[in-house]
Design a protein around this motif. Structure first.
Motif, mmCIF file in Angstrom:
data_model
loop_
_atom_site.group_PDB
_atom_site.id
_atom_site.type_symbol
_atom_site.label_atom_id
_atom_site.label_comp_id
_atom_site.label_asym_id
_atom_site.label_seq_id
_atom_site.Cartn_x
_atom_site.Cartn_y
_atom_site.Cartn_z
ATOM 1 N N SER A 1 4.634 1.616 6.491
ATOM 2 C CA SER A 1 3.755 0.394 5.620
ATOM 3 C C SER A 1 3.838 0.634 4.298
ATOM 4 O O SER A 1 3.980 -0.515 3.534
ATOM 5 C CB SER A 1 2.356 0.915 5.990
ATOM 6 O OG SER A 1 2.131 0.788 7.441
ATOM 7 N N LEU A 2 4.031 1.966 3.868
ATOM 8 C CA LEU A 2 4.399 2.184 2.300
ATOM 9 C C LEU A 2 5.597 1.551 1.719
ATOM 10 O O LEU A 2 5.482 1.148 0.681
ATOM 11 C CB LEU A 2 4.126 3.549 2.029
ATOM 12 C CG LEU A 2 4.105 4.153 0.653
ATOM 13 C CD1 LEU A 2 2.857 3.696 -0.039
ATOM 14 C CD2 LEU A 2 4.121 5.771 0.396
ATOM 15 N N GLN A 3 6.530 1.447 2.652
ATOM 16 C CA GLN A 3 7.845 0.887 2.219
ATOM 17 C C GLN A 3 7.692 -0.488 2.055
ATOM 18 O O GLN A 3 8.418 -1.205 1.265
ATOM 19 C CB GLN A 3 8.859 1.252 3.347
ATOM 20 C CG GLN A 3 9.314 2.706 3.270
ATOM 21 C CD GLN A 3 10.656 2.913 3.556
ATOM 22 O OE1 GLN A 3 11.339 2.020 3.345
ATOM 23 N NE2 GLN A 3 11.244 4.224 3.536
ATOM 24 N N ILE A 4 6.799 -1.164 3.048
ATOM 25 C CA ILE A 4 6.499 -2.667 3.042
ATOM 26 C C ILE A 4 5.802 -2.881 1.575
ATOM 27 O O ILE A 4 6.292 -3.870 1.104
ATOM 28 C CB ILE A 4 5.905 -3.200 4.011
ATOM 29 C CG1 ILE A 4 6.532 -2.763 5.508
ATOM 30 C CG2 ILE A 4 5.581 -4.401 4.104
ATOM 31 C CD1 ILE A 4 5.884 -3.094 6.749
ATOM 32 N N ARG B 1 -5.078 3.667 9.099
ATOM 33 C CA ARG B 1 -3.539 3.370 8.598
ATOM 34 C C ARG B 1 -3.532 2.273 7.636
ATOM 35 O O ARG B 1 -4.594 1.305 7.786
ATOM 36 C CB ARG B 1 -2.727 3.155 9.991
ATOM 37 C CG ARG B 1 -2.660 4.291 10.779
ATOM 38 C CD ARG B 1 -1.727 3.940 11.907
ATOM 39 N NE ARG B 1 -1.302 5.324 12.586
ATOM 40 C CZ ARG B 1 -0.623 5.300 13.764
ATOM 41 N NH1 ARG B 1 -0.024 4.137 14.361
ATOM 42 N NH2 ARG B 1 -0.030 6.205 14.297
ATOM 43 N N LEU B 2 -2.659 1.948 6.955
ATOM 44 C CA LEU B 2 -2.447 0.954 6.034
ATOM 45 C C LEU B 2 -2.261 -0.213 6.910
ATOM 46 O O LEU B 2 -2.902 -1.113 6.456
ATOM 47 C CB LEU B 2 -1.084 1.327 5.125
ATOM 48 C CG LEU B 2 -1.534 2.374 4.184
ATOM 49 C CD1 LEU B 2 0.074 2.571 3.517
ATOM 50 C CD2 LEU B 2 -2.530 2.240 3.008
ATOM 51 N N ILE B 3 -1.397 -0.206 7.993
ATOM 52 C CA ILE B 3 -1.123 -1.372 8.853
ATOM 53 C C ILE B 3 -1.225 -1.009 9.993
ATOM 54 O O ILE B 3 -0.526 -0.057 10.540
ATOM 55 C CB ILE B 3 0.312 -2.116 8.455
ATOM 56 C CG1 ILE B 3 0.479 -2.502 7.066
ATOM 57 C CG2 ILE B 3 0.470 -3.129 9.373
ATOM 58 C CD1 ILE B 3 1.784 -2.963 6.870
ATOM 59 N N PRO B 4 -2.127 -1.589 10.733
ATOM 60 C CA PRO B 4 -2.473 -1.055 12.303
ATOM 61 C C PRO B 4 -1.183 -1.044 13.031
ATOM 62 O O PRO B 4 -0.394 -2.152 12.829
ATOM 63 C CB PRO B 4 -3.234 -2.223 12.688
ATOM 64 C CG PRO B 4 -4.116 -2.644 11.565
ATOM 65 C CD PRO B 4 -3.170 -2.820 10.474
ATOM 66 N N SER B 5 -0.895 -0.059 13.735
ATOM 67 C CA SER B 5 0.125 -0.149 14.740
ATOM 68 C C SER B 5 1.556 0.480 14.148
ATOM 69 O O SER B 5 2.497 0.219 14.749
ATOM 70 C CB SER B 5 0.355 -1.201 15.514
ATOM 71 O OG SER B 5 -0.721 -1.734 16.254
ATOM 72 N N ASN C 1 -8.262 1.365 1.565
ATOM 73 C CA ASN C 1 -7.127 2.029 2.069
ATOM 74 C C ASN C 1 -5.782 1.454 1.221
ATOM 75 O O ASN C 1 -4.830 2.247 0.818
ATOM 76 C CB ASN C 1 -6.647 2.044 3.511
ATOM 77 C CG ASN C 1 -6.126 3.253 4.171
ATOM 78 O OD1 ASN C 1 -5.904 4.272 3.595
ATOM 79 N ND2 ASN C 1 -5.799 3.250 5.327
ATOM 80 N N TRP C 2 -5.547 0.139 1.176
ATOM 81 C CA TRP C 2 -4.643 -0.458 0.467
ATOM 82 C C TRP C 2 -4.788 -0.083 -1.059
ATOM 83 O O TRP C 2 -3.780 0.167 -1.706
ATOM 84 C CB TRP C 2 -4.588 -1.953 0.621
ATOM 85 C CG TRP C 2 -3.834 -2.204 1.875
ATOM 86 C CD1 TRP C 2 -3.940 -1.655 3.141
ATOM 87 C CD2 TRP C 2 -3.091 -3.310 2.133
ATOM 88 N NE1 TRP C 2 -3.246 -2.222 4.111
ATOM 89 C CE2 TRP C 2 -2.745 -3.383 3.573
ATOM 90 C CE3 TRP C 2 -2.618 -4.464 1.260
ATOM 91 C CZ2 TRP C 2 -1.766 -4.372 4.087
ATOM 92 C CZ3 TRP C 2 -1.924 -5.441 2.109
ATOM 93 C CH2 TRP C 2 -1.397 -5.486 3.231
ATOM 94 N N ARG C 3 -5.980 -0.045 -1.586
ATOM 95 C CA ARG C 3 -6.181 0.256 -2.886
ATOM 96 C C ARG C 3 -5.836 1.456 -3.329
ATOM 97 O O ARG C 3 -5.102 1.744 -4.279
ATOM 98 C CB ARG C 3 -7.662 0.105 -3.417
ATOM 99 C CG ARG C 3 -7.988 0.387 -4.745
ATOM 100 C CD ARG C 3 -9.467 0.376 -4.913
ATOM 101 N NE ARG C 3 -9.705 0.883 -6.439
ATOM 102 C CZ ARG C 3 -9.494 -0.061 -7.447
ATOM 103 N NH1 ARG C 3 -9.132 -1.262 -7.497
ATOM 104 N NH2 ARG C 3 -9.819 0.665 -8.753
ATOM 105 N N SER C 4 -5.902 2.473 -2.319
ATOM 106 C CA SER C 4 -5.508 3.972 -2.725
ATOM 107 C C SER C 4 -4.222 4.022 -2.589
ATOM 108 O O SER C 4 -3.470 4.729 -3.491
ATOM 109 C CB SER C 4 -6.045 4.906 -1.505
ATOM 110 O OG SER C 4 -5.500 6.016 -1.802
ATOM 111 N N ALA C 5 -3.322 3.159 -1.760
ATOM 112 C CA ALA C 5 -1.938 3.136 -1.822
ATOM 113 C C ALA C 5 -1.449 2.510 -3.064
ATOM 114 O O ALA C 5 -0.280 3.280 -3.441
ATOM 115 C CB ALA C 5 -1.313 2.395 -0.422
ATOM 116 N N ILE C 6 -1.616 1.545 -3.369
ATOM 117 C CA ILE C 6 -1.403 0.753 -4.646
ATOM 118 C C ILE C 6 -1.540 1.739 -5.927
ATOM 119 O O ILE C 6 -0.734 1.766 -6.667
ATOM 120 C CB ILE C 6 -2.083 -0.370 -4.801
ATOM 121 C CG1 ILE C 6 -1.743 -1.344 -3.731
ATOM 122 C CG2 ILE C 6 -1.541 -0.996 -6.188
ATOM 123 C CD1 ILE C 6 -0.121 -1.877 -3.507
#
Length: 496
Positions: free
Chosen positions: A58-61, A48-52, A79-84
């Protein structure tokens, strides 16, 4: 060696797809996870991007974090790189109305090397872009004209010069193109990316097109234009990039003005032709006179009221004759005459160069002067077909030795002038009021003080070497930075 595909992996993939489809059916209002992104296949299962927290939250954050921090966020984890890097993030930013307008400034160094810098007007920080691609000059002219799909090319994006100087090659035995290896590339912004198009390389007009994607912070090459061209004019309508006019290389070695145009669709990556400019006013002159003495050229373009307004001139070095312009309607795919008052009164930045900027649906142009504070911003009044003074004092001079004495940019619903002073400070100035009305409320969202550091170096003090706000109440200095001897070339605005 061949590769072996596991049947277990296939079954697991089909099962995951069925679960995702069932989730979308049961929760139509929730955003699916980023598992559809090709980058996520390298990550551990159920990461997950952010645990829990669900990835939707997380994507909205992450979407609300300013773009200036994206380079740092990408280094947190894969994981964060993929999201960005995902398109989901930027689509969500639009939905949340948290997109940010950055201005990208192109400068030329003493070594004729071009350099891009991005400026965030909210944080006041600068960011240097990666160098534009360059390739060695060991290809044939034929391959260069095709766009050089081979692994070795040469720098297609070198120095730019004023078209007025380049026109010397039309009327002299010594060919100017042989003396100026890289010049005349055009720039544009569409689909959230910067584009650099064409230009001259040695004796060849290039059709190459390079694209910068701020999401990945990288350059790549897209499909070439149908014709090699330099000093062309660009504009964007309905998400498509239009390229009009310019010059190419004739068989006899002289420069050939182009009446043709093309349109690029970023969604399909394809180019389509645009009908040639008729240059109606030039048709009253004898054909032989146009061929040997006067050359019709497009000198500027503005996208205004869903049409392309192209200013035109006839050149006969060292004289320049304005002949108004013509208007292209993409809906009917036809050219028509430009209103007489608009074409005849359009202020010129330099001989052969006219800039126009649309802000809040109004068309503006800057009329410079040889003395400080005596330039003017003019607004076009379509009802009276006349240019009227919007701001009577502009703190820029028309330095004739500079390639671009000033640039115009529209962001935060305001008119901006980008200029360079005698101390090598490049300043971004915002007009406080236009036509006697109050400035945009977005002024409060921009920092008027300098930042001590940025991702590419420290910024100079806003008041140091720049314009003090007390000296001209019409303008607000929102940024200043010392770029040494670098000259202004062009600028674009991206909203992401």
């Amino acid at each position: 060696m061949g590769s072996v595909v596991s049947t277990n992996n296939i079954s697991h993939s089909q099962s995951s797809q069925n679960q995702t489809s069932q989730y979308n059916h049961n929760h139509p209002n929730k955003r699916p996870k980023l598992s559809s992104s090709p980058h996520n296949h390298m990550y551990p299962e159920n990461s997950r991007l952010i645990p829990s927290l669900p990835d939707e939250i997380s994507l909205q954050i992450l979407a609300r974090i300013p773009r200036i921090h994206h380079l740092t966020l990408k280094s947190v984890s894969r994981n964060w790189r993929s999201a960005i890097l995902s398109s989901d993030l930027f689509h969500l930013r639009k939905e949340l109305q948290v997109t940010e307008e950055w201005v990208y400034i192109l400068t030329k160094m003493e070594s004729n090397k071009l350099c891009w810098h991005g400026f965030d007007p909210v944080s006041g920080l600068w960011q240097r872009l990666p160098p534009m691609p360059y390739f060695l000059h060991d290809e044939t002219n034929t391959r260069l004209r095709r766009g050089s799909n081979g692994s070795r090319m040469w720098n297609v994006i070198g120095s730019t010069i004023r078209i007025a100087d380049f026109v010397r090659g039309w009327f002299s035995r010594r060919d100017g193109a042989e003396q100026l290896p890289f010049c005349g590339c055009a720039v544009a912004a569409v689909g959230g990316c910067l584009y650099v198009l064409g230009g001259f390389a040695r004796s060849l007009a290039l059709s190459c097109v390079w694209r910068y994607d701020p999401r990945s912070n990288s350059w790549d090459q897209v499909g070439p234009m149908g014709s090699g061209r330099a000093f062309c004019k660009t504009g964007v309508l309905d998400g498509k990039l239009y390229v009009i006019g310019g010059v190419s290389r004739a068989r006899n070695g002289r420069l050939n003005p182009l009446r043709s145009g093309e349109v690029f669709d970023p969604l399909t990556g394809t180019w389509e032709p645009v009908p040639d400019m008729p240059f109606t006013k030039a048709q009253i002159l004898p054909a032989a006179f146009l061929a040997d003495v006067l050359k019709p050229v497009a000198t500027g373009m503005a996208c205004f009221r869903q049409r392309l307004y192209v200013t035109q001139s006839l050149y006969s070095w060292p004289f320049f004759f304005d002949i108004g312009g013509e208007v292209f309607d993409p809906r009917s795919c036809t050219w028509g005459p430009m209103p007489a008052g608009m074409g005849d009164g359009w202020p010129a930045r330099q001989a052969g160069t006219k800039l126009g900027l649309v802000v809040n649906g109004e068309l503006y142009a800057l009329e410079p002067s040889s003395s400080l504070d005596s330039g003017m911003i003019k607004r076009y009044d379509s009802q009276e077909d006349a240019w009227k003074i919007a701001v009577s004092r502009v703190p820029v001079r028309d330095f004739t030795e500079s390639e671009a004495p000033f640039l115009l940019a529209g962001f935060h619903e305001s008119f901006h002038v980008i200029t360079k002073d005698g101390d090598n400070n490049i300043s971004v100035l915002r007009a406080r009021a236009m036509d006697g009305t109050a400035g945009s409320s977005s002024d409060t969202g921009s920092s008027s003080s300098s930042s001590s550091s940025s991702s590419s170096g420290s910024s100079s003090n806003l008041q140091e070497g720049g314009m003090n706000e007390d000296n001209n109440s019409n303008w607000r200095l929102i940024a200043a930075r010392n770029f040494g001897t670098a000259e202004l070339v062009s600028c674009q605005v991206l909203d992401l």
